[in-house]
Design an enzyme around this catalytic site. Structure first.
Site, mmCIF file in Angstrom:
data_model
loop_
_atom_site.group_PDB
_atom_site.id
_atom_site.type_symbol
_atom_site.label_atom_id
_atom_site.label_comp_id
_atom_site.label_asym_id
_atom_site.label_seq_id
_atom_site.Cartn_x
_atom_site.Cartn_y
_atom_site.Cartn_z
ATOM 1 N NE ARG A 1 -22.600 -26.269 -74.965
ATOM 2 C CZ ARG A 1 -22.377 -27.169 -74.006
ATOM 3 N NH1 ARG A 1 -23.392 -27.642 -73.311
ATOM 4 N NH2 ARG A 1 -21.161 -27.583 -73.742
ATOM 5 N NE ARG B 1 -17.326 -36.928 -65.993
ATOM 6 C CZ ARG B 1 -16.604 -35.815 -66.009
ATOM 7 N NH1 ARG B 1 -16.737 -34.941 -65.013
ATOM 8 N NH2 ARG B 1 -15.769 -35.562 -66.987
ATOM 9 N NE ARG C 1 -16.454 -32.570 -71.911
ATOM 10 C CZ ARG C 1 -17.517 -31.792 -71.728
ATOM 11 N NH1 ARG C 1 -17.616 -30.653 -72.396
ATOM 12 N NH2 ARG C 1 -18.487 -32.162 -70.913
ATOM 13 C CE LYS D 1 -24.732 -36.449 -69.913
ATOM 14 N NZ LYS D 1 -24.054 -35.889 -71.103
ATOM 15 N NE ARG E 1 -19.730 -25.471 -71.182
ATOM 16 C CZ ARG E 1 -20.245 -26.597 -70.682
ATOM 17 N NH1 ARG E 1 -21.516 -26.651 -70.339
ATOM 18 N NH2 ARG E 1 -19.507 -27.669 -70.543
#
Length: 213
Positions: free
Chosen positions: A125, A90, A169, A13, A158
């Site tokens: 990541r 959201r 999530r 996104k 992270r």
């Protein structure tokens, strides 16, 4: 044009929002950035405490606070010809509040990516915290393993890039997606599109261009 861009975490996104913003010259609005800017202002101490406490506890900041910040941002001159809401709303309640407050939306674009690819993206990541630069061990590796290309400082993972948290999530988004799809599909003045985000960046970008051109 006024756009909502949604999708799984790590669906791309943010990358696509930057492309849309640059090509069509409309601001890319991120709620997390609005909250960070509000904290930096240090004007409303009570509001800042509420925001910080919610973020630290991993809970959502109250809708009333978020919508108020969003409305202020949308009143600025650069939003007069359009904007992109990156990953917002959201929740279904946020979408309903926006609609009641007559916050205009022309397009909802959902980027669809398989769970398998999401896990690959999220769990690979690495972040350079001071600058926000993001790397990936497969898709965008640093020149030296776990070292930032520019500063030579260490990269970190992270806190929320764990298999358990990513799965949670994704499950939360699945529930939200069903609700938001039905909500916006009923609105005659809003066009809802789903595009394949498993493809390369260029292909996803071209899909978006076909929708907006």
């Amino acid at each position: 044009m006024k756009i909502i861009l949604i999708g799984y975490p790590c669906s791309g996104k943010g990358t696509q929002a930057k492309f849309i913003s640059k090509k069509y010259k409309i601001p890319n609005i991120s709620i997390s950035n609005l909250l960070k800017k509000e904290i930096k202002k240090k004007k409303n101490i009570n509001l800042i405490k509420k925001i910080k406490n919610k973020i630290k506890s991993g809970k959502l900041v109250p809708d009333s606070i978020i919508i108020n910040l969003l409305e202020k941002r949308l009143k600025k001159k650069d939003c007069s010809i359009g904007y992109i809401l990156d990953g917002f709303p959201r929740t279904l309640n946020q979408a309903k509040i926006m609609y009641k407050k007559n916050i205009k939306i022309d397009y909802v674009i959902e980027i669809l990516v398989s769970r398998e690819n999401i896990f690959k993206r999220a769990l690979g990541r690495k972040i350079h915290i001071p600058s926000g630069r993001t790397y990936h061990k497969i898709y965008n590796p640093p020149l030296i393993k776990n070292i930032d290309n520019i500063t030579g400082e260490n990269l970190t993972t992270r806190i929320d890039d764990t298999k358990e948290i990513v799965k949670k999530r994704l499950n939360e988004y699945d529930l939200f997606q069903k609700q938001i799809f039905l909500f916006y599909k009923k609105k005659e003045n809003i066009k809802y599109f789903q595009i394949n985000g498993n493809k390369k960046f260029k292909n996803v970008k071209n899909s978006i261009k076909k929708i907006l051109n």
